[in-house]
Design a protein around this motif. Structure first.
Motif, short mmCIF file in Angstrom:
data_model
loop_
_atom_site.label_atom_id
_atom_site.label_comp_id
_atom_site.label_asym_id
_atom_site.label_seq_id
_atom_site.Cartn_x
_atom_site.Cartn_y
_atom_site.Cartn_z
N ASP A 245 -30.51 -9.01 -7.69
CA ASP A 245 -30.12 -8.29 -8.90
C ASP A 245 -28.61 -8.09 -8.96
O ASP A 245 -27.99 -8.27 -10.01
N ASP A 246 -28.03 -7.73 -7.83
CA ASP A 246 -26.58 -7.51 -7.78
C ASP A 246 -25.82 -8.81 -8.09
O ASP A 246 -24.86 -8.81 -8.85
N VAL A 247 -26.27 -9.89 -7.44
CA VAL A 247 -25.57 -11.16 -7.59
C VAL A 247 -25.67 -11.67 -9.03
O VAL A 247 -24.70 -12.15 -9.61
N ARG A 312 -17.66 -8.99 4.03
CA ARG A 312 -18.31 -7.99 3.21
C ARG A 312 -17.40 -7.67 2.01
O ARG A 312 -16.20 -7.51 2.17
N VAL A 313 -17.97 -7.67 0.83
CA VAL A 313 -17.20 -7.25 -0.35
C VAL A 313 -17.94 -6.08 -1.00
O VAL A 313 -19.16 -5.99 -0.94
N GLU A 314 -17.20 -5.20 -1.60
CA GLU A 314 -17.80 -3.98 -2.15
C GLU A 314 -17.78 -4.01 -3.66
O GLU A 314 -16.86 -4.55 -4.27
N ARG A 315 -18.78 -3.42 -4.22
CA ARG A 315 -18.81 -3.22 -5.65
C ARG A 315 -19.58 -1.96 -5.93
O ARG A 315 -20.67 -1.78 -5.38
N GLU A 316 -19.02 -1.11 -6.75
CA GLU A 316 -19.64 0.19 -6.98
C GLU A 316 -21.08 0.07 -7.45
O GLU A 316 -21.38 -0.73 -8.34
N GLY A 317 -21.95 0.83 -6.85
CA GLY A 317 -23.34 0.87 -7.28
C GLY A 317 -24.17 -0.32 -6.82
O GLY A 317 -25.35 -0.40 -7.14
N ALA A 318 -23.57 -1.24 -6.09
CA ALA A 318 -24.31 -2.44 -5.66
C ALA A 318 -24.58 -2.37 -4.16
O ALA A 318 -23.94 -1.62 -3.43
#
Ligand SMILES: Nc1ncnc2c1ncn2[C@@H]1O[C@H](COP(=O)(O)OP(=O)(O)O)[C@@H](O)[C@H]1O
Ligand code: SF4
Ligand SMILES: [Mg+2]
Length: 344
Positions: A245-247, A312-318
């Motif tokens: 879903d995130d991707v 690792r990469v960050e994304r808010e809410g993911a």
């Protein structure tokens, strides 16, 4: 489906795993430095263009590489390194603890044996069942995978069945010993769209509680709704990995974004496909730096000289995500290169 929030013990886990093929033109770097795992009850989709190393990755794990190929690194099935097993021990593990489903069901079926015999034999060999018991179990499994009139079908030969039915038989065979992991390599590619959907639904249903499923496909369209996590391969490496879903909502890697753009969609005119410009690289002499740079619309100087690590990469809410790109999320951030911050 499960989420990856509560990590449990992985069923299958690869680390620093590579495959090289020796050829007269040089060494083919088919798979390079893969590290990933799949957990019980989880479905992991492996996607990427043809030639990106999806099939060979698992051929190596199953001991099915061509003679000119060799593996490096580790591939553990619940702790035991499969790459170090003798042929005999690996034979025992294959079919019992892990099973593979191929695009062409005929590769797994013996044309001279009735369905009943092929299925029952699996149980006799791997579980030591008696013939009667094995045949009863085989019939029950055929019913479970949705073969109508299973009592009659089980007495038939593979050629008497349609392609979709044959693939169901192969899936039944893979499931019979209740393996810990099933690897399905383009299992629906040869089937028509309606049957494809049924087979994918079947997988989603059957993997259920315990079995881990690795679904290999060049077609991102089959991933949504079936897989929990996705690993995107390019030129033998994982370039992005995260929750489906995130991707899908916001790809971190430009190659993933390009793949998503090339899903055929009914709501688009003409052919409905935006092909990715350029061609997959030569794996004997792969491009310097990021292997995608010759085709990437976001490439900067650094991309041509330095290979981005799968970080690792960050994304808010993911959820947890890894990407190998100096400009991760540049596309989703509409060119502001916000994602670059994740690496500095
Ligand atoms: N026996 C072999 N000798 C040399 N190269 C090979 C051999 N088998 C596969 N390859 C190469 O390995 C790469 C990965 O292949 P594969 O895993 O089958 O791709 P995919 O399944 O993603 O389409 C390809 O470039 C392919 O040409
Ligand atoms: S590292 Fe550079 S070339 Fe590679 S995908 Fe990212 S932006 Fe494109
Ligand atoms: Mg393949």
């Amino acid at each position: 489906m499960t989420t990856t929030d509560n990590r449990t013990t992985p069923v299958l886990s690869l680390s620093n795993y590579s495959i090289r093929f020796a050829t007269p033109d040089g060494e083919v770097q088919a798979v390079s430095d893969l590290s990933f795992s799949v957990e019980a009850g989880e479905t992991l989709a492996i996607v990427g263009e043809s030639g990106s190393g999806k099939s060979q990755t698992f051929n190596g794990v199953f001991g099915l590489l061509a003679k000119n190929g060799r593996t490096e690194g580790e591939a553990r099935l619940e702790g035991a390194d499969l790459l170090k097993l003798s042929t005999r021990d690996l034979d025992r593990v294959r079919g019992r603890d892990m099973a593979m489903v191929f695009q062409d069901p005929m590769t797994a079926l013996n044309p001279t044996l009735k369905i009943k015999r092929q299925l029952a034999e699996t149980l006799e060999v791997h579980k030591g069942m008696r013939r009667r018991e094995a045949e009863a179990e085989a019939l029950a499994m055929l019913k479970r995978v949705g073969i109508p009139d299973a009592e009659r079908r089980i007495e038939q030969y593979p050629h008497e069945l349609s392609g979709g039915m044959r693939q169901r038989v192969v899936i039944a065979m893979a499931l019979l010993c209740r393996p810990k992991v099933i690897v399905a390599d383009e299992p629906t590619t040869a089937l028509d769209v309606t049957i494809q959907a049924q087979i994918l639904e079947l997988f989603a249903e059957l993997t259920g509680e315990k079995t881990a499923l690795v679904l290999i496909t060049h077609d991102l369209g089959v991933v949504a709704g079936v897989a929990d996590r996705i690993a995107v391969m390019y030129a033998g490496r994982i370039v992005e990995e995260g929750r489906v879903d995130d991707v899908f909502a916001a790809p971190a890697h430009p190659y993933t974004a390009a793949l998503l753009g090339s899903i055929p969609r009914v709501d688009r005119d003409t052919l409905g496909v935006d092909p990715i410009p350029g061609r997959p690289p030569n794996l004997i002499r792969p491009p310097s730096g990021c292997a995608f740079h010759p085709r990437c619309g976001f490439a900067v100087e650094r991309c041509t000289t330095e290979r981005p690590p799968l970080d690792r990469v960050e994304r808010e809410g993911a959820g947890p995500r890894r990407a190998a790109c100096w400009r991760a999320f540049v596309d989703a951030a509409k060119g502001t290169a916000k994602g670059e911050l994740a690496h500095v």
